[in-house]
Design a protein around this motif. Structure first.
Motif, PDB file in Angstrom:
ATOM      1  N   TRP A 114      72.334  38.228 -82.577  1.00  0.00           N
ATOM      2  CA  TRP A 114      73.245  38.392 -83.695  1.00  0.00           C
ATOM      3  C   TRP A 114      74.663  38.240 -83.159  1.00  0.00           C
ATOM      4  O   TRP A 114      75.058  38.917 -82.213  1.00  0.00           O
ATOM      5  CB  TRP A 114      73.070  39.767 -84.357  1.00  0.00           C
ATOM      6  CG  TRP A 114      74.009  39.964 -85.503  1.00  0.00           C
ATOM      7  CD1 TRP A 114      75.202  40.615 -85.487  1.00  0.00           C
ATOM      8  CD2 TRP A 114      73.841  39.479 -86.844  1.00  0.00           C
ATOM      9  NE1 TRP A 114      75.791  40.568 -86.722  1.00  0.00           N
ATOM     10  CE2 TRP A 114      74.967  39.882 -87.579  1.00  0.00           C
ATOM     11  CE3 TRP A 114      72.842  38.749 -87.482  1.00  0.00           C
ATOM     12  CZ2 TRP A 114      75.138  39.573 -88.927  1.00  0.00           C
ATOM     13  CZ3 TRP A 114      73.011  38.451 -88.824  1.00  0.00           C
ATOM     14  CH2 TRP A 114      74.143  38.855 -89.532  1.00  0.00           C
TER      15      TRP A 114
ATOM     16  N   LEU B 163      66.718  29.352 -74.341  1.00  0.00           N
ATOM     17  CA  LEU B 163      66.727  29.557 -72.883  1.00  0.00           C
ATOM     18  C   LEU B 163      67.126  30.970 -72.487  1.00  0.00           C
ATOM     19  O   LEU B 163      67.399  31.237 -71.319  1.00  0.00           O
ATOM     20  CB  LEU B 163      67.659  28.548 -72.216  1.00  0.00           C
ATOM     21  CG  LEU B 163      67.204  27.093 -72.260  1.00  0.00           C
ATOM     22  CD1 LEU B 163      68.138  26.205 -71.443  1.00  0.00           C
ATOM     23  CD2 LEU B 163      65.783  26.936 -71.743  1.00  0.00           C
TER      24      LEU B 163
ATOM     25  N   LEU C 263      68.656  40.378 -80.103  1.00  0.00           N
ATOM     26  CA  LEU C 263      67.623  41.106 -80.838  1.00  0.00           C
ATOM     27  C   LEU C 263      66.284  40.946 -80.133  1.00  0.00           C
ATOM     28  O   LEU C 263      65.474  41.864 -80.096  1.00  0.00           O
ATOM     29  CB  LEU C 263      67.549  40.575 -82.273  1.00  0.00           C
ATOM     30  CG  LEU C 263      68.870  40.615 -83.063  1.00  0.00           C
ATOM     31  CD1 LEU C 263      68.707  39.940 -84.411  1.00  0.00           C
ATOM     32  CD2 LEU C 263      69.346  42.047 -83.234  1.00  0.00           C
ATOM     33  N   THR C 264      66.040  39.754 -79.611  1.00  0.00           N
ATOM     34  CA  THR C 264      64.884  39.469 -78.750  1.00  0.00           C
ATOM     35  C   THR C 264      65.436  38.567 -77.647  1.00  0.00           C
ATOM     36  O   THR C 264      66.605  38.162 -77.707  1.00  0.00           O
ATOM     37  CB  THR C 264      63.769  38.718 -79.518  1.00  0.00           C
ATOM     38  OG1 THR C 264      64.166  37.355 -79.685  1.00  0.00           O
ATOM     39  CG2 THR C 264      63.492  39.348 -80.883  1.00  0.00           C
TER      40      THR C 264
ATOM     41  N   MET D  84      58.772  38.247 -86.088  1.00  0.00           N
ATOM     42  CA  MET D  84      58.942  38.264 -84.643  1.00  0.00           C
ATOM     43  C   MET D  84      57.991  39.254 -83.999  1.00  0.00           C
ATOM     44  O   MET D  84      57.741  40.332 -84.521  1.00  0.00           O
ATOM     45  CB  MET D  84      60.378  38.658 -84.289  1.00  0.00           C
ATOM     46  CG  MET D  84      61.373  37.572 -84.615  1.00  0.00           C
ATOM     47  SD  MET D  84      63.005  38.000 -84.084  1.00  0.00           S
ATOM     48  CE  MET D  84      63.299  39.492 -84.910  1.00  0.00           C
TER      49      MET D  84
ATOM     50  N   ARG E  72      82.015  22.668 -69.462  1.00  0.00           N
ATOM     51  CA  ARG E  72      80.952  23.212 -68.612  1.00  0.00           C
ATOM     52  C   ARG E  72      80.810  22.353 -67.358  1.00  0.00           C
ATOM     53  O   ARG E  72      81.277  21.215 -67.324  1.00  0.00           O
ATOM     54  CB  ARG E  72      79.622  23.212 -69.362  1.00  0.00           C
ATOM     55  CG  ARG E  72      79.567  24.156 -70.536  1.00  0.00           C
ATOM     56  CD  ARG E  72      79.579  25.602 -70.065  1.00  0.00           C
ATOM     57  NE  ARG E  72      79.301  26.504 -71.153  1.00  0.00           N
ATOM     58  CZ  ARG E  72      78.086  26.938 -71.469  1.00  0.00           C
ATOM     59  NH1 ARG E  72      77.050  26.549 -70.776  1.00  0.00           N
ATOM     60  NH2 ARG E  72      77.910  27.768 -72.474  1.00  0.00           N
TER      61      ARG E  72
ATOM     62  N   LEU F  32      72.932  30.118 -87.563  1.00  0.00           N
ATOM     63  CA  LEU F  32      73.079  30.262 -89.006  1.00  0.00           C
ATOM     64  C   LEU F  32      74.219  31.254 -89.197  1.00  0.00           C
ATOM     65  O   LEU F  32      74.066  32.443 -88.925  1.00  0.00           O
ATOM     66  CB  LEU F  32      71.779  30.795 -89.619  1.00  0.00           C
ATOM     67  CG  LEU F  32      71.853  31.308 -91.054  1.00  0.00           C
ATOM     68  CD1 LEU F  32      72.320  30.201 -91.997  1.00  0.00           C
ATOM     69  CD2 LEU F  32      70.497  31.826 -91.509  1.00  0.00           C
TER      70      LEU F  32
ATOM     71  N   LEU G 182      66.597  35.468 -79.684  1.00  0.00           N
ATOM     72  CA  LEU G 182      67.294  35.573 -80.971  1.00  0.00           C
ATOM     73  C   LEU G 182      68.420  36.586 -80.840  1.00  0.00           C
ATOM     74  O   LEU G 182      68.219  37.682 -80.309  1.00  0.00           O
ATOM     75  CB  LEU G 182      66.320  36.013 -82.069  1.00  0.00           C
ATOM     76  CG  LEU G 182      66.934  36.186 -83.462  1.00  0.00           C
ATOM     77  CD1 LEU G 182      67.365  34.834 -84.030  1.00  0.00           C
ATOM     78  CD2 LEU G 182      65.948  36.855 -84.409  1.00  0.00           C
TER      79      LEU G 182
ATOM     80  N   SER H 238      79.221  27.813 -66.329  1.00  0.00           N
ATOM     81  CA  SER H 238      80.474  28.055 -67.056  1.00  0.00           C
ATOM     82  C   SER H 238      81.726  27.863 -66.212  1.00  0.00           C
ATOM     83  O   SER H 238      82.799  27.632 -66.754  1.00  0.00           O
ATOM     84  CB  SER H 238      80.483  29.484 -67.612  1.00  0.00           C
ATOM     85  OG  SER H 238      79.456  29.641 -68.551  1.00  0.00           O
TER      86      SER H 238
ATOM     87  N   LEU I 290      73.031  34.659 -87.223  1.00  0.00           N
ATOM     88  CA  LEU I 290      71.920  34.620 -86.267  1.00  0.00           C
ATOM     89  C   LEU I 290      72.052  33.417 -85.346  1.00  0.00           C
ATOM     90  O   LEU I 290      72.479  32.338 -85.776  1.00  0.00           O
ATOM     91  CB  LEU I 290      70.593  34.528 -87.013  1.00  0.00           C
ATOM     92  CG  LEU I 290      70.131  35.804 -87.728  1.00  0.00           C
ATOM     93  CD1 LEU I 290      68.985  35.489 -88.661  1.00  0.00           C
ATOM     94  CD2 LEU I 290      69.728  36.871 -86.711  1.00  0.00           C
TER      95      LEU I 290
ATOM     96  N   TYR J 109      77.149  32.344 -73.818  1.00  0.00           N
ATOM     97  CA  TYR J 109      77.265  30.928 -73.475  1.00  0.00           C
ATOM     98  C   TYR J 109      75.918  30.298 -73.127  1.00  0.00           C
ATOM     99  O   TYR J 109      75.864  29.262 -72.468  1.00  0.00           O
ATOM    100  CB  TYR J 109      78.277  30.742 -72.346  1.00  0.00           C
ATOM    101  CG  TYR J 109      79.689  30.986 -72.827  1.00  0.00           C
ATOM    102  CD1 TYR J 109      80.191  30.279 -73.905  1.00  0.00           C
ATOM    103  CD2 TYR J 109      80.499  31.954 -72.247  1.00  0.00           C
ATOM    104  CE1 TYR J 109      81.463  30.516 -74.385  1.00  0.00           C
ATOM    105  CE2 TYR J 109      81.778  32.197 -72.716  1.00  0.00           C
ATOM    106  CZ  TYR J 109      82.255  31.473 -73.780  1.00  0.00           C
ATOM    107  OH  TYR J 109      83.511  31.702 -74.267  1.00  0.00           O
ATOM    108  N   SER J 110      74.838  30.917 -73.579  1.00  0.00           N
ATOM    109  CA  SER J 110      73.523  30.301 -73.396  1.00  0.00           C
ATOM    110  C   SER J 110      73.376  29.143 -74.382  1.00  0.00           C
ATOM    111  O   SER J 110      73.624  29.286 -75.579  1.00  0.00           O
ATOM    112  CB  SER J 110      72.433  31.346 -73.643  1.00  0.00           C
ATOM    113  OG  SER J 110      71.157  30.737 -73.632  1.00  0.00           O
TER     114      SER J 110
ATOM    115  N   PHE K 172      69.753  31.310 -82.389  1.00  0.00           N
ATOM    116  CA  PHE K 172      68.538  31.101 -81.591  1.00  0.00           C
ATOM    117  C   PHE K 172      68.962  30.583 -80.229  1.00  0.00           C
ATOM    118  O   PHE K 172      69.672  29.585 -80.146  1.00  0.00           O
ATOM    119  CB  PHE K 172      67.638  30.034 -82.223  1.00  0.00           C
ATOM    120  CG  PHE K 172      67.005  30.428 -83.526  1.00  0.00           C
ATOM    121  CD1 PHE K 172      67.366  31.578 -84.194  1.00  0.00           C
ATOM    122  CD2 PHE K 172      66.024  29.638 -84.089  1.00  0.00           C
ATOM    123  CE1 PHE K 172      66.795  31.940 -85.398  1.00  0.00           C
ATOM    124  CE2 PHE K 172      65.432  29.975 -85.295  1.00  0.00           C
ATOM    125  CZ  PHE K 172      65.823  31.131 -85.951  1.00  0.00           C
TER     126      PHE K 172
END
Lengths: 171, 486
Positions: free
Chosen positions: B369, B428, B363-364, A11, A108, B440, B367, A138, B423, B433-434, B425
């Motif tokens: 956790w 957006l 984390l980014t 990354m 949603r 994983l 991404l 939401s 993890l 709730y994205s 991804f």
């Protein structure tokens, strides 16, 4: 853990490409909700997202054109002509959006944001892009402005790319 | 099938007047402990890793588009196809048999009354969601086909509807179930929402109609439960000329009321939703009972007309560090009562409580956790209902082996803990709730019940059980999954 370490190593932050000579931009964003009779204004957060994307690309961005006055004009061509007049030589980025709610889906509240993105300058052919962006909110109380806010990062990215393409085409 | 193809064609050729959207959930969860790809039994310990695949395709077609800033008439046709199967992800293997046209309605706005939207067709409306549980306690007109009117005027959103839910209630034994209801939601400033509503249904009692609600007299509740209504009757009336009692007309009603309180939008508190729902279930239709070659329909309206459910749920979404760390906390309580049944454990006589806490750290920007912990307890109020060990007794009375006993197993309480981490991804951007999200995950469960997940173990203690029995209370699983609204 090995996989995580590998992914973390891969990354890296993506820095936006900037150009010190990028032209000044006058930005206008409007919002309509066709199923409501009310006239709406685009939320500041959505406008800010677009402004930040353009600023990161090196443009100086002004938002001094009265979006309400532009929206009040009946046709797209009149809106664009008025914006170009008000922009005083800057490149105009006119973002006309409309938000429509859809039925609740799996907990949603989906909306569709229709966007007409116009980049223009006095004396040049304008460039237009039409986008349909789905967003899912939401909560039931969230309205057109929340929906536009949710779509703003995607609109900002497309606006940055459109302005870049437009200026490349002008050179 | 043809409807699905039509929708696909519409989607491929979508123009200004057509809006296509949907929802998908798909996963691979190989289970090396004998399960079927779900960490536990159901969503009480959170929806994550406890739900299977799902897909929905949603189409709106504007016959007459609304015009901004005017009150001119508009009309839209809405269709939805949905189902819980994806090729390779569940036993249904994506077969279209698992999908249905769940919604079809036409809406029309600004006709006759300004700012009123008329809807004819399927009427389902929902005021919100407990996202961690995937439960919607403020749902009305779930099974109703009819007509509704919706007024949206400033802070008020008011819906009134009426219709028929006979086909969803009785299917092939259709009998009209007339229903009416209303919901209202009030916005008080930008940070507070109040809502409520209810619906009631009356099943028609049509003389001579085989699908109407009836009760078979002279059958005891216990004999019906055991499937011994005919056997018991013949024991008392051995002459075949004595007809099994004819059913008598009965009264069948059902309904629900709910309340909703939502608030938030202050610094760290994004939103808090509280739902309360009380429901009276609709009485069941007839059940077949056989003995010695004689099969009859036993009508049980009066045996199933006192089933109620009280559910209270809350969900809080906290933006602890904006763009970096979010928490979602959900709690749920349910109380199911069956006034007719005091002798046998069932899902209609129990209470449960649960709490789920999810934390997601970015984390980014794309991404994250995810960590989730959930604890749940389910208690049967009519005696034992679970087996704690592979050699636990089956039928029993007060925990003592009894082949005629109506209790099951050796405990009346199931306590389950689940932990999930992994993890995520989020293309957006960050947020619990994205969506879309590609995950994983590793999940772990502990329950006092033996093998507390859907499985295909052989549980008999028969000495000729070729596969043997298995005792395990921990359940581990890895999941690769994706979820998206589009």
């Amino acid at each position: 853990m090995v996989l995580i370490a590998w992914m973390m190593a891969c990354m890296h932050a993506v820095q936006p490409t900037t150009s010190a000579q990028a032209p000044a931009v006058a930005m206008v964003m409007t919002l309509a909700a066709p199923e409501d009779a009310e006239t709406l204004a685009a939320p500041e957060s959505a406008k800010r997202a677009v402004q930040q994307a353009l600023t990161a690309a090196g443009h100086s961005v002004s938002q001094e054109i009265d979006a309400g006055a532009i929206q009040a004009l009946g046709t797209a061509s009149a809106q664009l002509a008025s914006a170009i007049d008000a922009a005083a030589g800057s490149t105009v980025v006119l973002i006309s959006t409309s938000a429509r709610p859809r039925g609740e889906l799996a907990g949603r509240y989906p909306w569709e944001i229709s966007v007409r993105l116009t980049v223009a300058q006095a004396g040049s052919e304008p460039m237009r892009q039409d986008l349909n962006l789905p967003v899912s909110l939401s909560h039931i109380h969230q309205g057109p402005q929340d929906a536009l806010d949710a779509a703003a990062p995607r609109i900002a990215r497309r606006a940055r790319l459109a302005v870049s393409r437009y200026h490349r085409g002008q050179q | 099938m043809s409807a699905l193809l039509a929708l696909a064609l519409l989607g491929a050729d979508a123009e200004a007047g057509t809006r296509v959207g949907g929802y998908v959930r798909v996963m691979a969860r190989p289970d090396l402990q004998g399960g079927e790809g779900r960490l536990g039994y159901w969503n009480l310990t959170g929806r994550l890793m406890n739900e299977g695949p799902y897909a929905a395709l949603d189409v709106d077609f504007d016959v007459l588009e609304p015009e901004a800033d005017t009150l001119s008439p508009w009309t839209t046709v809405h269709m939805r196809i949905e189902g819980g199967s994806v090729g390779g992800a569940d036993p249904g293997n994506g077969s279209l048999d698992n999908f249905r046209l769940s919604q079809l309605y036409v809406t029309a706005g600004n006709v006759l009354l300004d700012e009123v939207t008329w809807k004819v067709g399927t009427l389902r409306e929902s005021m919100g969601d407990l996202g961690l549980y995937d439960m919607r306690l403020a749902t009305t007109f779930e099974n109703t086909v009819g007509m509704s009117a919706r007024l949206q005027d400033g802070p008020i959103d008011w819906i009134v509807g009426l219709g028929d839910q006979g086909y969803t209630t009785r299917s092939e034994r259709y009998n009209p179930v007339l229903t009416a209801g209303t919901t209202a939601r009030l916005r008080i400033g930008d940070h507070l929402q109040l809502g409520g509503g209810g619906q009631w249904a009356w099943e028609a009692s049509v003389e001579g109609h085989t699908g109407a609600p009836y009760q078979t007299p002279s059958v005891s509740y216990e004999n019906w439960l055991r499937g011994e209504a005919v056997q018991s009757y013949r024991a008392d009336n051995p002459i075949q000329a004595d007809r099994f009692p004819d059913p008598e007309r009965a009264d069948a009603q059902s309904g629900h009321v709910f309340g909703y309180l939502g608030f938030g939008g202050w610094s760290g508190l994004k939103w808090n939703s509280t739902f309360v729902r009380w429901e009276k279930r609709h009485p069941e239709g007839p059940k077949q009972d056989s003995w010695a070659g004689e099969t009859v329909d036993v009508h049980v309206t009066n045996f199933t007309d006192e089933r109620t459910v009280l559910t209270v749920g809350n969900e809080t979404l906290i933006d602890a560090i904006p763009g970096r760390l979010e928490f979602a906390l959900g709690t749920l309580y349910g109380l199911h009562k069956d006034g007719d049944n005091s002798i046998m454990p069932s899902e209609h006589d129990r209470w449960y409580a649960s709490a789920v806490l999810r934390a997601q750290v970015a984390l980014t920007p794309t991404l994250a956790w995810l960590t989730e912990s959930a604890i749940a307890q389910e208690v049967s109020t009519n005696g034992h209902f679970i087996r704690e060990h592979e050699d636990s007794i089956f039928a029993n009375t007060e925990g003592v082996a009894d082949s005629r006993g109506l209790e099951f197993g050796d405990a009346d309480t199931r306590t389950t803990w689940q932990g999930k981490a992994g993890l995520v991804f989020n293309p957006l951007g960050p947020g619990i709730y994205s969506r879309p999200s590609l995950r994983l995950l590793y999940g772990i469960q502990h329950s006092n019940e033996n093998n507390a997940f859907s499985n295909q173990f052989v549980t008999t203690l028969d000495q000729y059980n070729a596969f043997g029995t298995v005792e395990q209370h921990w359940h581990h699983m890895v999941a690769l999954e994706a979820e998206a609204w589009f």
